[in-house]
Design a protein around this motif. Structure first.
Motif, short mmCIF file in Angstrom:
data_model
loop_
_atom_site.label_atom_id
_atom_site.label_comp_id
_atom_site.label_asym_id
_atom_site.label_seq_id
_atom_site.Cartn_x
_atom_site.Cartn_y
_atom_site.Cartn_z
N GLY A 136 0.84 -1.19 0.00
CA GLY A 136 0.00 0.00 0.00
C GLY A 136 0.87 1.24 0.00
N THR A 137 0.34 2.31 -0.55
CA THR A 137 1.07 3.58 -0.53
C THR A 137 0.16 4.66 0.05
N TRP A 138 0.77 5.56 0.78
CA TRP A 138 0.08 6.69 1.41
C TRP A 138 0.71 7.97 0.84
N THR A 139 -0.12 8.85 0.33
CA THR A 139 0.33 10.14 -0.17
C THR A 139 -0.59 11.20 0.42
N GLY A 140 -0.02 12.13 1.15
CA GLY A 140 -0.87 13.14 1.78
C GLY A 140 -0.17 14.47 1.95
N GLU A 141 -0.94 15.42 2.44
CA GLU A 141 -0.43 16.76 2.71
C GLU A 141 -0.79 17.15 4.13
N LEU A 142 0.14 17.81 4.79
CA LEU A 142 -0.16 18.38 6.11
C LEU A 142 -1.19 19.49 5.93
N VAL A 143 -2.18 19.50 6.79
CA VAL A 143 -3.23 20.51 6.73
C VAL A 143 -2.69 21.82 7.29
N ALA A 144 -2.90 22.89 6.55
CA ALA A 144 -2.45 24.22 6.98
C ALA A 144 -3.04 24.56 8.35
N ASN A 145 -2.26 25.21 9.18
CA ASN A 145 -2.64 25.66 10.52
C ASN A 145 -3.01 24.52 11.48
N SER A 146 -2.58 23.30 11.19
CA SER A 146 -2.85 22.18 12.10
C SER A 146 -1.65 21.88 12.99
N CYS A 147 -0.59 22.65 12.85
CA CYS A 147 0.64 22.47 13.64
C CYS A 147 1.21 21.06 13.45
N THR A 152 -4.20 14.98 5.29
CA THR A 152 -5.23 14.40 4.41
C THR A 152 -4.56 13.92 3.14
N GLY A 153 -5.10 12.85 2.58
CA GLY A 153 -4.51 12.31 1.37
C GLY A 153 -5.23 11.08 0.88
N VAL A 154 -4.50 10.24 0.13
CA VAL A 154 -5.07 9.02 -0.42
C VAL A 154 -4.16 7.83 -0.14
N TRP A 155 -4.80 6.68 0.09
CA TRP A 155 -4.11 5.40 0.26
C TRP A 155 -4.45 4.56 -0.96
N LYS A 156 -3.48 3.80 -1.45
CA LYS A 156 -3.70 2.94 -2.61
C LYS A 156 -3.24 1.53 -2.28
#
Length: 179
Positions: A136-147, A152-156
């Protein structure tokens, strides 16, 4: 038991000095001298400045519409990678029995290894259920202002049992308080 007068006075003074309301004024951070500003609260660093070590800890995982056989919730532990100090490693734990009414997905185990990177606000993780191949692969981005506490992202699904057109499964990671 009889106390000597000096011992009685010492005991009384010790007890009096421990009374919380008498010591409160010197410890009350809400009372400030006139004209002084409130202490500054450090703002969250921009997502692009979050370092791998800020991601260490326990995370809750929420999947949106996972494939049959995989639950919609999991936990993830991220730690320092043993070989690559600028990377992360850890585990994702899924309660495969929670995917009610569906047989477990072949190629996936309840506990899988993770390894990856956090760079410029992007999170990339490879998952391995067998410790050899990427399942499986996980690709995501840190949410702005979440410290650095939300991704959030997608798993495949990239396991041998995944269909060739396996969909991207949206996920949200939230850091468990206290880590």
């Amino acid at each position: 038991m009889r106390f000597r007068p000096a011992l009685r006075i010492a005991t009384l003074l010790i007890a009096a000095s421990a009374h919380p309301s008498w010591a409160q004024a010197q410890n009350d951070s809400t009372k400030r001298a006139a004209g002084t500003a409130a202490p500054a609260v450090a703002p969250c660093p921009p997502a692009k400045q979050i370092k791998p070590e800020q991601m260490y800890g326990l995370w809750r995982v929420q999947f949106t519409k996972p494939p049959a056989g995989l639950p919609d919730k999991a936990t993830m532990l991220l730690e320092r990678h043993a070989e690559f100090s600028e990377s992360v490693a850890g585990f994702v734990n899924r309660d495969l029995g929670a995917a009610a009414g569906s047989p477990a997905v072949a190629g996936h185990r309840a506990k899988a290894q993770l390894a990856g990177d956090i760079e410029e606000g992007l999170v990339t993780l490879d998952e391995s259920s067998n410790g050899i191949s990427i399942t499986g692969t996980w690709t995501g981005e840190l949410v702005a202002n979440s410290c650095g506490r939300k991704v959030t992202g997608v798993w495949k699904d990239t396991s041998d049992s995944a269909p060739p057109d396996a969909p991207d499964i949206p996920f949200t990671l939230e850091k468990v308080p206290g880590w």
